[in-house]
Scaffold this motif. Sequence first.
Motif, PDB file in Angstrom:
ATOM      1  N   ARG A 779       0.884  -1.141   0.054  1.00 60.23           N
ATOM      2  CA  ARG A 779       0.112  -0.076  -0.049  1.00 60.23           C
ATOM      3  C   ARG A 779       0.909   1.207  -0.203  1.00 60.23           C
ATOM      4  O   ARG A 779       0.809   2.305  -0.736  1.00 60.23           O
ATOM      5  CB  ARG A 779      -0.980  -0.104   1.206  1.00 60.23           C
ATOM      6  CG  ARG A 779      -1.961   1.070   1.188  1.00 60.23           C
ATOM      7  CD  ARG A 779      -2.869   1.140   2.255  1.00 60.23           C
ATOM      8  NE  ARG A 779      -3.903  -0.314   2.277  1.00 60.23           N
ATOM      9  CZ  ARG A 779      -3.917  -0.825   3.659  1.00 60.23           C
ATOM     10  NH1 ARG A 779      -3.067  -1.149   4.226  1.00 60.23           N
ATOM     11  NH2 ARG A 779      -4.662  -1.944   3.345  1.00 60.23           N
ATOM     12  N   GLU A 780       2.267   1.334   0.880  1.00 57.39           N
ATOM     13  CA  GLU A 780       2.941   2.362   1.025  1.00 57.39           C
ATOM     14  C   GLU A 780       3.708   2.577  -0.691  1.00 57.39           C
ATOM     15  O   GLU A 780       3.643   3.545  -0.996  1.00 57.39           O
ATOM     16  CB  GLU A 780       3.784   2.216   1.980  1.00 57.39           C
ATOM     17  CG  GLU A 780       4.856   3.253   2.261  1.00 57.39           C
ATOM     18  CD  GLU A 780       5.771   3.028   3.350  1.00 57.39           C
ATOM     19  OE1 GLU A 780       6.785   3.753   3.211  1.00 57.39           O
ATOM     20  OE2 GLU A 780       5.262   2.358   4.244  1.00 57.39           O
ATOM     21  N   VAL A 781       4.021   1.290  -0.898  1.00 56.36           N
ATOM     22  CA  VAL A 781       4.707   1.368  -2.467  1.00 56.36           C
ATOM     23  C   VAL A 781       3.797   2.005  -3.509  1.00 56.36           C
ATOM     24  O   VAL A 781       4.279   2.658  -4.013  1.00 56.36           O
ATOM     25  CB  VAL A 781       5.189   0.081  -2.653  1.00 56.36           C
ATOM     26  CG1 VAL A 781       5.770  -0.018  -4.101  1.00 56.36           C
ATOM     27  CG2 VAL A 781       6.229  -0.464  -1.664  1.00 56.36           C
ATOM     28  N   LEU A 782       2.556   1.572  -3.536  1.00 57.00           N
ATOM     29  CA  LEU A 782       1.624   2.144  -4.416  1.00 57.00           C
ATOM     30  C   LEU A 782       1.333   3.550  -4.382  1.00 57.00           C
ATOM     31  O   LEU A 782       1.535   4.160  -5.472  1.00 57.00           O
ATOM     32  CB  LEU A 782       0.451   1.306  -4.290  1.00 57.00           C
ATOM     33  CG  LEU A 782      -0.830   1.738  -5.349  1.00 57.00           C
ATOM     34  CD1 LEU A 782      -0.360   1.395  -6.878  1.00 57.00           C
ATOM     35  CD2 LEU A 782      -2.120   0.954  -5.046  1.00 57.00           C
ATOM     36  N   SER A 783       1.398   3.997  -3.078  1.00 53.74           N
ATOM     37  CA  SER A 783       1.343   5.590  -3.135  1.00 53.74           C
ATOM     38  C   SER A 783       2.502   6.300  -3.544  1.00 53.74           C
ATOM     39  O   SER A 783       2.362   7.093  -4.239  1.00 53.74           O
ATOM     40  CB  SER A 783       1.291   6.075  -1.479  1.00 53.74           C
ATOM     41  OG  SER A 783       1.209   7.160  -1.295  1.00 53.74           O
TER      42      SER A 783
END
Length: 812
Positions: A779-783
Amino acid sequence: MSDPKTAFAQALASLRGRLPDVSDEAVARRASAVVLPSGRRVAVNARRLGEWVGGQSVPRDFDAVLAVALATGGVPGLNTLRDLWRAARQDRRATPKSGRVVVGRPPTDAAALCDRTELADAVDAALRADDVRQVLLTGPGGVGKSQLATAAFHRARADVLVWVGARTRQSVLTGYARAWRALVKAEAGADDEAQADLFLAWLRSTGTSWLIVLDDVDDPAELAGLWPVGDAGRTLVTTQRRDASLLRPDVRMIPVGTFAPDEATSYLSARLSVDPRHDPDELAALADALGCFPLALSQAAAFLIDTGTDVPAYLDLLADRRQRVADLFPPSSPGDEHVDTVAGSVRLAAERAESLAANAVEVLGLVSVLAPDGIPEAVLLDGGRNLLALRALHRLNLVTHHGRVEAHALVQRAARDLVPDLSAVAVAAADAIEREWAMADPDTAAALYRNVEVLRSVAGEHLWAGAMHPVLRRLGQYLSGIGRTAASRDVASELLARAVEPRDVVVLRTQVAKAIGDLGDTTTALVHFNEIRTAAERDLGPTDLDTLWARLYQSSYRMESGQIETALAELTSLVAACDLPAAHPLLVAAEDDRVLCMGLSGDITGARDAATALVTVLREELGPRHKQTLRVLVGLGRWIGETGDARAAVATYQEAVDGLEAVAGRVYHDTFIARHNLAYWRAVAGDLQQAITEFETAAADAELGLGASHPTTLTYRSNLAFWRGVAGDPEAAGHLATLRRSVEAVFGPDHPRVLRIRQQRAELLHRAGRRAEAVDELREVLSEMARVQGANHPRTREAAVLLAGWESSPPA
């Protein structure tokens, strides 16, 4: 004892005779290594050893005699040997001839004698060989051929030793006449030629051992009828020449080159020991700057001593291209009795080469501005018109020509001083490289790149006559093509700082912007290309080829930035606007990128079909093993796999790998890209262990070709770690975390490669059952991906689909 010197020489010869199969050089080395009872070591020189054993001189220090005795097996009667030595030292009479005839005057030892053991041993072995009648020491002027011959002359055991200066026919006739008179004890005054004939006839028929040294043969043709022949002896020849007339079955040729780096530094250290001003730590740099060239070392040392110049100041003079070689090595500071200076040796050899081929000096001028360590012969041959000139330079040891052409950098510098118009030579050399580059294979292209770099360093200012010479645009293109993207950016930026012509500015800005994009900053690259396209259309016209290339790269980085539909429309328009042959590199690249956009936009079947059509065209136009055909085949393999046929994708990639490895080599950029993609589709097809092996090979090849910190290498290493994790390696996630830190240290935390590694690590965590940790990480990487690459970037969309799948599936 009526003849103390002869008695001592016989005693020492008896000791020396205990090692008949060991050369004087080897015995001298053994003796120098002996620790005497006193704890001393003494330096024993092979040349002096030969003189002692031959009765030509007596050592000053008995410890040298003792070292030889111990090195050859011990001293049977120490006091007797010491008494013989003492009596010989005290004998004031001239040294007797002992029945030997020695004629001629070899050069004296160099001021700092350098024992070139391997060469000396090679000379001795050749002189002893039954099938050798003549030993040929050949090499450029000033590399120490005469010093090696002198040492061999003094070591020789022959009954008749004759040293002859052989630059001219008359000097040889005079030397032979002197030798004949010494043999028969005749008076001078008779005809030299008649006495020379008698001497040659005696050599042919005698059973007395002999050695004739012909030093510095300038023109072999001048010695017709004067070559010594006879079963009882040997001839040792020194010459710059390596003509066919010198190379016969009974001749042993021994090439003599420069000193090894440690030999050169040792020589300078010994030679400059008389001048304590010089820092020993600086001598290696001086030796390297002089290319370890013996005559240059000798002259430079003499210059430093004579002028009071220190090493750093002299290095500055050497680095100054305005300084002529004749001024750096002046005749007022001669080198160890050598009759010529560095500049003089090159000039005389060039004149002799010109007598063999009228355009030899012209070709030497081309050589003088190119790479010393390898010029492709085609650059100099000009379709064969310069072959005789090139071979003349080879025969005079100004160059070495065996497929490629090599020359010593100092010879090149001296040759440049002979060029009346360096500008014309520089442009001619650049034209020749440009002519050959279009069809060059990878190895030749690498050599051509190296030659352009040298040309820039010695005459680069002459390649900007109004506009940039076309060969300079090859530099950034070449570096980009082999994956050295940062170097491509740097060289293009350097050239751009000098460019003023609109076309040159557009071309170089394009290379800089492309490199920026290839290094991961697609946003900045796209900004540059928007500006470049505007300038190109204004200054060059919308249909100019360089404008069209700028449009292609602008579209490519729109695609990389996630603007897939815009890029597809622009590429479709570009392909339609290109009035070019079907296999033109620009049209092929545009069509290849258009296929990629089709696939990324979701039309996978259309991408596969378009790629198939492109490969078919290229196979017909260029052939199945052309690099451009094989490069497009790599793209086709992807779309075959994406349509669901992983096995067919593997077969397609295998064909591409085999073809690229055959025509370009394993470490070629496109080869390891194809191998890496083959590994991926082999893993998808289920052959995971073979895939991992191929990932390993691709990563190793990328590191070898590009370096450990190149983005491609890091990509392959991370993919290797990921697939090892898929195969069950519990350490893989940890390897990816370590690799992430390495990539961040080089490129920063926002680089796309960092984001991809973080996604891969999240996938391995999810596979290992650490679902919550994996979801949070992804989720953090996608952001971060959406912020850096854009929400519509293919990698961003891929990560979003993966995260949605994880979040929608219930925990195990």
